[in-house]
Motif scaffolding. Structure first.
Motif, short mmCIF file in Angstrom:
data_model
loop_
_atom_site.label_atom_id
_atom_site.label_comp_id
_atom_site.label_asym_id
_atom_site.label_seq_id
_atom_site.Cartn_x
_atom_site.Cartn_y
_atom_site.Cartn_z
N PRO A 79 -32.68 17.76 5.07
CA PRO A 79 -33.48 16.93 4.16
C PRO A 79 -34.67 17.73 3.66
O PRO A 79 -35.15 18.62 4.37
N ARG A 92 -37.46 12.51 -0.24
CA ARG A 92 -37.03 11.12 -0.40
C ARG A 92 -36.58 10.48 0.92
O ARG A 92 -36.88 9.32 1.19
N GLU A 93 -35.84 11.27 1.71
CA GLU A 93 -35.34 10.70 2.97
C GLU A 93 -36.47 10.30 3.91
O GLU A 93 -36.40 9.30 4.60
N ARG A 113 -37.85 7.13 2.67
CA ARG A 113 -36.96 5.98 2.92
C ARG A 113 -36.76 5.69 4.39
O ARG A 113 -36.10 4.71 4.75
N THR A 158 -34.98 7.63 6.46
CA THR A 158 -33.60 7.93 6.86
C THR A 158 -33.44 9.33 7.46
O THR A 158 -32.33 9.85 7.55
N LEU A 159 -34.54 9.93 7.88
CA LEU A 159 -34.45 11.25 8.52
C LEU A 159 -33.80 11.12 9.89
O LEU A 159 -33.89 10.06 10.53
#
Ligand SMILES: NC(=O)N[C@H]1NC(=O)NC1=O
Length: 173
Positions: free
Chosen positions: A68, A73-74, A77, A79-80
């Protein structure tokens, strides 16, 4: 965790534990399992790195593309992976102001446009103040050299993650 414990793991457990030593590349842990028993931590690490080194360029670039963006962005969000979240947050990259985040997003995009893969840096060995300068510096590298540099960073990240898992002093491993 000692090496006897590692050597006693079945395939599923091994991939569960070591699957993210290389970010989002559990296939590498799956391949390394076949090469047990390992004599020690260094030997285990050597197998992870040898797999990476033996890949064709497309595979090596694929590994980089599984990472990432830093402060990207992750992260926004949520979502890492747990490891990446810890590393980015430890380097202060999860608490950037809007301007800093924008500056980094712009540099990340320039880097990706030039090399075709994301900028990868071992965040735990850096910090939010140093990242933009390092990114700008590497933007001027030659592609073949930059691929080597980026894979070196993947190995530093993997080294620290392995050391954490095995509870070892990472400078000794
Ligand atoms: N893009 C990038 O370097 N990502 C990584 N670096 C790091 O230390 N953890 C990551 O996920």
């Amino acid at each position: 965790m000692n090496i006897e414990k590692v050597n006693s793991m079945d395939f599923g457990e091994f991939v569960d534990v070591f699957g993210n030593v290389i970010e989002r590349c559990p296939l590498i842990a799956a391949a390394v399992w076949s090469q047990r028993p390992f004599s020690d931590l260094e030997d285990l690490e050597k197998h992870f790195f040898a797999f990476i080194d033996a890949l064709p360029q497309s595979g090596q670039e694929g590994i980089l593309r599984c990472h990432p963006d830093l402060a990207g962005r992750e992260q926004q969000r949520g979502t890492l992976s747990a490891e990446s979240q810890r590393e980015q947050s430890g380097a202060g990259l999860t608490s950037l102001g809007a301007d800093e985040r924008q500056q980094l997003a712009k540099l990340n995009a320039q880097y990706r446009a030039r090399f075709g893969f994301p900028f990868v840096l071992a965040a735990r060995l850096s910090d939010r103040a140093a990242v933009p300068g390092e990114l700008e510096r590497r933007l001027h590298s030659q592609p073949a050299q930059e691929l080597r540099t980026a894979l070196g960073e993947v190995k530093k990240i993997g080294h620290l993650r392995l050391a954490d898992l095995l509870d070892a002093d990472s400078s000794r491993l």
